[in-house]
Design a protein around this motif. Sequence first.
Motif, PDB file in Angstrom:
ATOM      1  N   GLY A 284       0.811  -1.206   0.000  1.00  0.00           N
ATOM      2  CA  GLY A 284       0.000   0.000   0.000  1.00  0.00           C
ATOM      3  C   GLY A 284       0.846   1.258   0.000  1.00  0.00           C
ATOM      4  O   GLY A 284       1.946   1.284   0.547  1.00  0.00           O
ATOM      5  N   VAL A 285       0.321   2.318  -0.633  1.00  0.00           N
ATOM      6  CA  VAL A 285       0.976   3.624  -0.690  1.00  0.00           C
ATOM      7  C   VAL A 285      -0.037   4.674  -0.262  1.00  0.00           C
ATOM      8  O   VAL A 285      -1.177   4.690  -0.737  1.00  0.00           O
TER       9      VAL A 285
ATOM     10  N   SER B 212       2.418   0.559 -10.948  1.00  0.00           N
ATOM     11  CA  SER B 212       1.957  -0.679 -11.586  1.00  0.00           C
ATOM     12  C   SER B 212       3.022  -1.771 -11.601  1.00  0.00           C
ATOM     13  O   SER B 212       2.710  -2.928 -11.881  1.00  0.00           O
ATOM     14  N   LEU B 213       4.272  -1.423 -11.296  1.00  0.00           N
ATOM     15  CA  LEU B 213       5.346  -2.424 -11.261  1.00  0.00           C
ATOM     16  C   LEU B 213       5.318  -3.251  -9.979  1.00  0.00           C
ATOM     17  O   LEU B 213       6.073  -4.229  -9.872  1.00  0.00           O
ATOM     18  N   PHE B 214       4.482  -2.883  -9.008  1.00  0.00           N
ATOM     19  CA  PHE B 214       4.392  -3.619  -7.750  1.00  0.00           C
ATOM     20  C   PHE B 214       3.212  -4.583  -7.824  1.00  0.00           C
ATOM     21  O   PHE B 214       2.060  -4.160  -7.738  1.00  0.00           O
ATOM     22  N   PRO B 215       3.470  -5.871  -7.981  1.00  0.00           N
ATOM     23  CA  PRO B 215       2.361  -6.816  -8.213  1.00  0.00           C
ATOM     24  C   PRO B 215       1.479  -7.053  -7.001  1.00  0.00           C
ATOM     25  O   PRO B 215       0.371  -7.565  -7.154  1.00  0.00           O
ATOM     26  N   THR B 216       1.943  -6.727  -5.797  1.00  0.00           N
ATOM     27  CA  THR B 216       1.143  -6.959  -4.595  1.00  0.00           C
ATOM     28  C   THR B 216       0.466  -5.700  -4.076  1.00  0.00           C
ATOM     29  O   THR B 216      -0.117  -5.723  -2.987  1.00  0.00           O
ATOM     30  N   LEU B 217       0.510  -4.603  -4.827  1.00  0.00           N
ATOM     31  CA  LEU B 217      -0.082  -3.342  -4.375  1.00  0.00           C
ATOM     32  C   LEU B 217      -1.606  -3.451  -4.391  1.00  0.00           C
ATOM     33  O   LEU B 217      -2.214  -3.623  -5.448  1.00  0.00           O
ATOM     34  N   THR B 218      -2.221  -3.347  -3.223  1.00  0.00           N
ATOM     35  CA  THR B 218      -3.673  -3.452  -3.107  1.00  0.00           C
ATOM     36  C   THR B 218      -4.336  -2.177  -2.616  1.00  0.00           C
ATOM     37  O   THR B 218      -5.561  -2.077  -2.668  1.00  0.00           O
ATOM     38  N   SER B 219      -3.553  -1.226  -2.125  1.00  0.00           N
ATOM     39  CA  SER B 219      -4.139  -0.023  -1.521  1.00  0.00           C
ATOM     40  C   SER B 219      -3.432   1.228  -2.030  1.00  0.00           C
ATOM     41  O   SER B 219      -2.201   1.282  -2.056  1.00  0.00           O
TER      42      SER B 219
ATOM     43  N   LEU C  50      -5.487  -3.742  -7.178  1.00  0.00           N
ATOM     44  CA  LEU C  50      -5.992  -2.675  -6.316  1.00  0.00           C
ATOM     45  C   LEU C  50      -7.379  -3.019  -5.789  1.00  0.00           C
ATOM     46  O   LEU C  50      -8.296  -3.300  -6.549  1.00  0.00           O
ATOM     47  N   ARG C  51      -7.515  -3.007  -4.448  1.00  0.00           N
ATOM     48  CA  ARG C  51      -8.813  -3.276  -3.822  1.00  0.00           C
ATOM     49  C   ARG C  51      -9.249  -2.156  -2.892  1.00  0.00           C
ATOM     50  O   ARG C  51     -10.381  -2.160  -2.417  1.00  0.00           O
ATOM     51  N   ARG C  52      -8.337  -1.202  -2.617  1.00  0.00           N
ATOM     52  CA  ARG C  52      -8.689  -0.089  -1.745  1.00  0.00           C
ATOM     53  C   ARG C  52      -8.248   1.211  -2.402  1.00  0.00           C
ATOM     54  O   ARG C  52      -7.074   1.367  -2.761  1.00  0.00           O
TER      55      ARG C  52
END
Length: 569
Positions: free
Chosen positions: A298-299, A319-326, A360-362
């Motif tokens: 998350g960022v 977009s280069l971070f495959p686990t970024l959800t927030s 992205l979910r949040r």
Amino acid sequence: MVLPLVDLCAKEVVSDHSSSPGWLGCVPRELYRPLLEAAFTNCRPLAVGELVQRWPERTLRVGGQRRKGQSPPNRLCVQALLLAVVRGLADKRCALQMLDLCGLQCEEGGVGDPMGGWSLTVALCTMVVQARAGANRALRREGERERKRVLAMEKGIDPVKRERGEKEEDGGTPQARMGTQNEGPEEGTETSACRRDEDQVKGVRRRMEMERRGGCAAGPTGSTVGENAVAGPSADSEVVVCVHADLFINARSWERVRAALGVVGPLRLQCRYARVEELSVSSIGSLLDLLPRRALMGVDIRYSCLGVVGLATLLPQLSLFPTLTSLRLHYCNLDVRRDTPDQEEAMKCMSHGLGRLSQLRRLSLTALRLPGHLRKLLSSLSLPLEVLELPYLSLTPADLSYLSCSPHASSLERLDLSENRLDESVLPSVRRLLSQASGRLTHLSFSGCGLTDDLMVALLPSLACCRSLRSLAMALNPLSLAVLQDLVRMAVRMPSLRQLLYPNPLEDYQPGLPPKPTSAQLLDWPLDEMVAVHEATGLQLDRVLAESGRSDLVLTCDLLNYDVDLGQE
């Protein structure tokens, strides 16, 4: 709450530091965790340091597993933990390989003197840099000892060679001649030659080992550690402990964070959530280049003048971070109400960039002033959102109409529409949105939305359908005491609801309020000075609560101390 027997015993054990030499050497590894928790709970930094320095397991998680109502660790205990991790690098009893500090930080100035996010980030980065410097010093000391040993060995061999040469010229002593006769004419010479060759081989091997270590130590310390960076095997072999943490980066801590993320040493810093404040677009881009690709989840960017163009520039890097959800953006100056050149093209780039965030979910957008652009932003997302926070976004009827019919409506678990003015024109869209989200919605905020008595009465049936709702915020809405009581009666009939943030009724304010006051006016307007007025409101609401038999529902009008996560199990 009654503590288990093992917790009570652990509390007694860590309370007396003078007894630690007696039990540290014989305590089984299964008791290290309750002992450490007792040391944190009772603020025993010396015990924390001794336990962590010889931690018997490969993984240590601190901070993210606090019990409900448990205070965060004291600042002294956290500092003792970090110092012990560095000392444990040289302790053979320590098996630690992964330290997880995610969720450890809290707000500055909390109860019990906890360590805030900024202070923890600075301390972590200092620990990483110091561990690298300590490893370099140890390597230099080892090399110096090896050099002295080799020199001493060479100085010890030369006199023997000279003495042996002199004895051979003179015929040697009687014992030497006797030994030569017994060994044969060439046996003694071959043995000495073999020993000299063996010493030379050992010396060459040691020098090669020292050169190899020196090459590792002289590797680039400022290279990036992202997935696009090529790290040699020497850099990977030096990592002893991976430290996972949430980082708080602003203008004061940026240089320290950059140094810690760029260094290669026995401690490697992995960031799970990055909170960035008051940094330029170029600095945020440099930070993203340093963060490991598969760790960031998350960022949170706050108070940075990104603009639409700046955000469109950063999104391809995200977009280069495959686990970024927030992704959270707060007060980042994305006001599109002002006509600027190439604004429409930048909005298209921003929409395309959001679409590339495949996990992205949040999404949280606070005070970005994007009226009429919600469809363009959300329609590009590949997955439906679970958390959507849109306070101060100046939403239009078209925005709410799209949101109520979008794929995100049925998957939302948290929805924050606070400080967006709602009126009769958007009421059908809001009711349709609540109907779509009723199955999964657990947290909802309509604070400061200008909900009058008529709007609230029309909205109550839709709110009652949200059977999974655990937290409801309705502060700073101009409601009368009668409608407020209706709101509480509806709330007590919702079995899952645990917390209701209600507004002060209009009867509690001093005279002079406008007919339809805004949230800012309600926030600034003084309440009636008569204590009896406030007590009467509280008594009537408590009566409604008592008649329902709900002891698990918290009613509060304290906007400053309201915590949405208190409604969690």
